[in-house]
Design a protein around this motif. Structure first.
Motif, PDB file in Angstrom:
ATOM      1  N   LEU A   1     -39.367   8.297  -5.831  1.00  0.00           N
ATOM      2  CA  LEU A   1     -39.706   8.425  -7.251  1.00  0.00           C
ATOM      3  C   LEU A   1     -40.708   7.363  -7.665  1.00  0.00           C
ATOM      4  N   ASN A   2     -40.536   6.153  -7.153  1.00  0.00           N
ATOM      5  CA  ASN A   2     -41.446   5.064  -7.477  1.00  0.00           C
ATOM      6  C   ASN A   2     -42.860   5.368  -6.995  1.00  0.00           C
ATOM      7  N   TYR A   3     -42.984   5.832  -5.767  1.00  0.00           N
ATOM      8  CA  TYR A   3     -44.309   6.168  -5.229  1.00  0.00           C
ATOM      9  C   TYR A   3     -44.937   7.339  -5.981  1.00  0.00           C
ATOM     10  N   ALA A   4     -44.123   8.325  -6.340  1.00  0.00           N
ATOM     11  CA  ALA A   4     -44.654   9.506  -7.030  1.00  0.00           C
ATOM     12  C   ALA A   4     -45.194   9.148  -8.414  1.00  0.00           C
ATOM     13  N   LEU A   5     -44.524   8.246  -9.116  1.00  0.00           N
ATOM     14  CA  LEU A   5     -44.955   7.880 -10.461  1.00  0.00           C
ATOM     15  C   LEU A   5     -46.166   6.963 -10.462  1.00  0.00           C
ATOM     16  N   GLN A   6     -46.451   6.315  -9.348  1.00  0.00           N
ATOM     17  CA  GLN A   6     -47.590   5.405  -9.282  1.00  0.00           C
ATOM     18  C   GLN A   6     -48.847   6.059  -8.723  1.00  0.00           C
ATOM     19  N   LYS A   7     -48.777   7.314  -8.337  1.00  0.00           N
ATOM     20  CA  LYS A   7     -49.958   7.988  -7.824  1.00  0.00           C
ATOM     21  C   LYS A   7     -50.955   8.224  -8.944  1.00  0.00           C
ATOM     22  N   ARG A   8     -52.230   8.136  -8.599  1.00  0.00           N
ATOM     23  CA  ARG A   8     -53.272   8.389  -9.596  1.00  0.00           C
ATOM     24  C   ARG A   8     -53.284   9.868  -9.983  1.00  0.00           C
ATOM     25  N   ASP A   9     -53.181  10.766  -8.998  1.00  0.00           N
ATOM     26  CA  ASP A   9     -53.059  12.189  -9.272  1.00  0.00           C
ATOM     27  C   ASP A   9     -51.592  12.565  -9.150  1.00  0.00           C
ATOM     28  N   GLN A  10     -50.895  12.541 -10.264  1.00  0.00           N
ATOM     29  CA  GLN A  10     -49.468  12.763 -10.232  1.00  0.00           C
ATOM     30  C   GLN A  10     -49.151  14.252 -10.196  1.00  0.00           C
ATOM     31  N   ASP A  11     -48.197  14.604  -9.354  1.00  0.00           N
ATOM     32  CA  ASP A  11     -47.666  15.956  -9.308  1.00  0.00           C
ATOM     33  C   ASP A  11     -46.469  16.001 -10.250  1.00  0.00           C
ATOM     34  N   ILE A  12     -46.663  16.591 -11.429  1.00  0.00           N
ATOM     35  CA  ILE A  12     -45.625  16.559 -12.450  1.00  0.00           C
ATOM     36  C   ILE A  12     -44.382  17.291 -11.987  1.00  0.00           C
ATOM     37  N   VAL A  13     -44.572  18.419 -11.318  1.00  0.00           N
ATOM     38  CA  VAL A  13     -43.413  19.181 -10.831  1.00  0.00           C
ATOM     39  C   VAL A  13     -42.595  18.344  -9.867  1.00  0.00           C
ATOM     40  N   ASN A  14     -43.266  17.682  -8.937  1.00  0.00           N
ATOM     41  CA  ASN A  14     -42.576  16.838  -7.969  1.00  0.00           C
ATOM     42  C   ASN A  14     -41.887  15.663  -8.661  1.00  0.00           C
ATOM     43  N   ALA A  15     -42.544  15.082  -9.667  1.00  0.00           N
ATOM     44  CA  ALA A  15     -41.959  13.936 -10.374  1.00  0.00           C
ATOM     45  C   ALA A  15     -40.692  14.337 -11.124  1.00  0.00           C
ATOM     46  N   VAL A  16     -40.705  15.497 -11.778  1.00  0.00           N
ATOM     47  CA  VAL A  16     -39.521  15.956 -12.512  1.00  0.00           C
ATOM     48  C   VAL A  16     -38.366  16.196 -11.555  1.00  0.00           C
ATOM     49  N   GLU A  17     -38.628  16.818 -10.424  1.00  0.00           N
ATOM     50  CA  GLU A  17     -37.573  17.076  -9.445  1.00  0.00           C
ATOM     51  C   GLU A  17     -37.030  15.778  -8.864  1.00  0.00           C
ATOM     52  N   LEU A  18     -37.912  14.805  -8.624  1.00  0.00           N
ATOM     53  CA  LEU A  18     -37.467  13.524  -8.068  1.00  0.00           C
ATOM     54  C   LEU A  18     -36.605  12.756  -9.058  1.00  0.00           C
ATOM     55  N   ILE A  19     -36.917  12.835 -10.341  1.00  0.00           N
ATOM     56  CA  ILE A  19     -36.088  12.177 -11.362  1.00  0.00           C
ATOM     57  C   ILE A  19     -34.675  12.750 -11.340  1.00  0.00           C
TER      58      ILE A  19
ATOM     59  N   GLU B   1     -31.246   2.339 -16.538  1.00  0.00           N
ATOM     60  CA  GLU B   1     -32.690   2.134 -16.575  1.00  0.00           C
ATOM     61  C   GLU B   1     -33.430   3.470 -16.467  1.00  0.00           C
ATOM     62  N   LEU B   2     -32.978   4.343 -15.594  1.00  0.00           N
ATOM     63  CA  LEU B   2     -33.606   5.656 -15.465  1.00  0.00           C
ATOM     64  C   LEU B   2     -33.417   6.485 -16.728  1.00  0.00           C
ATOM     65  N   ASN B   3     -32.239   6.417 -17.335  1.00  0.00           N
ATOM     66  CA  ASN B   3     -31.993   7.182 -18.552  1.00  0.00           C
ATOM     67  C   ASN B   3     -32.813   6.665 -19.731  1.00  0.00           C
ATOM     68  N   GLU B   4     -33.057   5.355 -19.769  1.00  0.00           N
ATOM     69  CA  GLU B   4     -33.862   4.801 -20.853  1.00  0.00           C
ATOM     70  C   GLU B   4     -35.332   5.164 -20.687  1.00  0.00           C
ATOM     71  N   ARG B   5     -35.830   5.115 -19.459  1.00  0.00           N
ATOM     72  CA  ARG B   5     -37.240   5.438 -19.226  1.00  0.00           C
ATOM     73  C   ARG B   5     -37.485   6.946 -19.269  1.00  0.00           C
ATOM     74  N   PHE B   6     -36.516   7.719 -18.815  1.00  0.00           N
ATOM     75  CA  PHE B   6     -36.654   9.173 -18.804  1.00  0.00           C
ATOM     76  C   PHE B   6     -35.513   9.764 -19.624  1.00  0.00           C
ATOM     77  N   ASP B   7     -35.582   9.524 -20.932  1.00  0.00           N
ATOM     78  CA  ASP B   7     -34.561  10.047 -21.813  1.00  0.00           C
ATOM     79  C   ASP B   7     -34.773  11.543 -22.026  1.00  0.00           C
ATOM     80  N   GLU B   8     -34.022  12.096 -22.934  1.00  0.00           N
ATOM     81  CA  GLU B   8     -34.064  13.545 -23.141  1.00  0.00           C
ATOM     82  C   GLU B   8     -35.441  14.014 -23.599  1.00  0.00           C
ATOM     83  N   VAL B   9     -36.085  13.217 -24.475  1.00  0.00           N
ATOM     84  CA  VAL B   9     -37.400  13.605 -24.992  1.00  0.00           C
ATOM     85  C   VAL B   9     -38.446  13.524 -23.890  1.00  0.00           C
ATOM     86  N   ASN B  10     -38.464  12.401 -23.145  1.00  0.00           N
ATOM     87  CA  ASN B  10     -39.463  12.241 -22.081  1.00  0.00           C
ATOM     88  C   ASN B  10     -39.268  13.260 -20.964  1.00  0.00           C
TER      89      ASN B  10
END
Length: 305
Positions: free
Chosen positions: A31-49, A124-133
């Motif tokens: 998840l850390n590597y996926a969020l730091q990529k310049r070209d982020q794959d949103i689908v992959n990031a959501v699944e990793l969260i 920490e994950l819930n605060e950074r990726f809350d329901e709205v985010n």
């Protein structure tokens, strides 16, 4: 002091903490590597969260604790490290027992250390990726062009546009549902978009084919989707880079000089491709600077410019 450190390193508590940190950080590495990529794959990031939270929750439950404790005890037995009795009272290694309350080893290792660290990570994950985010990321994932827009969801994209009320007028919002249907039909029938695998490639292909003018409302929504992850990641990247650029030895630099240093440091991959002769020529061509250059010919005769 050296003997004390050796005793601590060879204690069950130290081995327990190292294994716990390795396990927890191992779950969050992808998840850390996926969020730091310049070209982020949103689908992959959501699944990793979702998967990261699920793995941590499974580790927190009883089967996860039993398996983890067995792994730590096996490591200690293999390396001749004493395993404490979980039903006896906790005795700190290298520290005075007066600073610790009288508790059992099971409570110390299971509750105070194991569950506490996992709960902090989940918080920490819930605060950074809350329901709205998270809802925002899920809506962004509906724009994915992978597998001929298999994740396409018109309702989620309309909801995504509602997150930006100042960017879409009332007429554009009313026109958006029909514009999205037209856009999807146009994309699926065009062979040039079948090989598109990311949102960045989709935007590039739309500009190349001049379809961004045909689907201007949808293209505006696509630009907002692309800007959001890049902007958030860039801010985090800049603050991290400031610790390297503005350190104790260079703590009095001005804002403009700091900005120039940050740009070259953050985008160093591009600046390393620039030739040194081009930098010298650019520097010498600056009118506000007077540069005295001495050129030597093959006859070793010096000429001043």
């Amino acid at each position: 002091m050296a003997r004390l450190m050796q005793t601590i390193f060879q204690s069950f508590e130290f081995v327990f903490m190292v294994h716990l940190m390795q396990t927890v950080l191992g779950f969050t590495t992808d998840l850390n590597y996926a969020l730091q990529k310049r070209d982020q794959d949103i689908v992959n990031a959501v699944e990793l969260i979702f998967l990261t939270k699920l793995q941590l929750q499974q580790l927190r439950e009883d089967p996860g604790w039993d398996d983890f404790l067995q792994e730590v005890e096996s490591f200690c037995v293999k390396h001749n490290i004493k395993v404490p009795d979980m039903d006896s009272f906790y005795r700190p290694v290298g520290r005075d027992r007066r600073f610790f309350i009288k508790i059992k080893n099971m409570h110390r290792f299971h509750v105070d250390m194991f569950l506490s660290i996992i709960d902090r990570q989940l918080q920490e994950l819930n605060e950074r990726f809350d329901e709205v985010n998270t809802d925002l990321l899920i809506c962004m994932a509906a724009f994915s062009p992978i597998d001929n827009f298999a994740s396409w969801d018109k309702d989620k994209l309309i909801k995504l546009a509602q997150f930006y009320p100042s960017d879409f007028s009332s007429s554009e919002m009313s026109h958006l549902p029909s514009a999205l249907r037209l856009f999807l039909t146009d994309m699926r029938r065009d062979e040039r978009f079948r090989k598109v695998k990311s949102l960045a490639e989709l935007s590039i292909m739309l500009v190349k084919t001049n379809m961004h003018n045909r689907h201007d409302v949808v293209y505006k929504l696509l630009k907002l989707v692309l800007v959001l992850p890049v902007a958030t990641a860039s801010v985090e990247r800049i603050f991290s880079a400031m610790n390297y650029v503005k350190n104790k030895l260079r703590n009095k630099m001005g804002d403009q000089y700091l900005n120039d240093c940050l740009v070259t440091f953050i985008e160093r991959e591009f600046f390393l491709k620039v030739k040194e002769c081009d930098i010298i020529n650019r520097f010498q061509a600056m009118k506000e600077r007077k540069v005295k250059v001495t050129l030597r010919s093959h006859e070793d005769e010096a000429t001043e410019i």
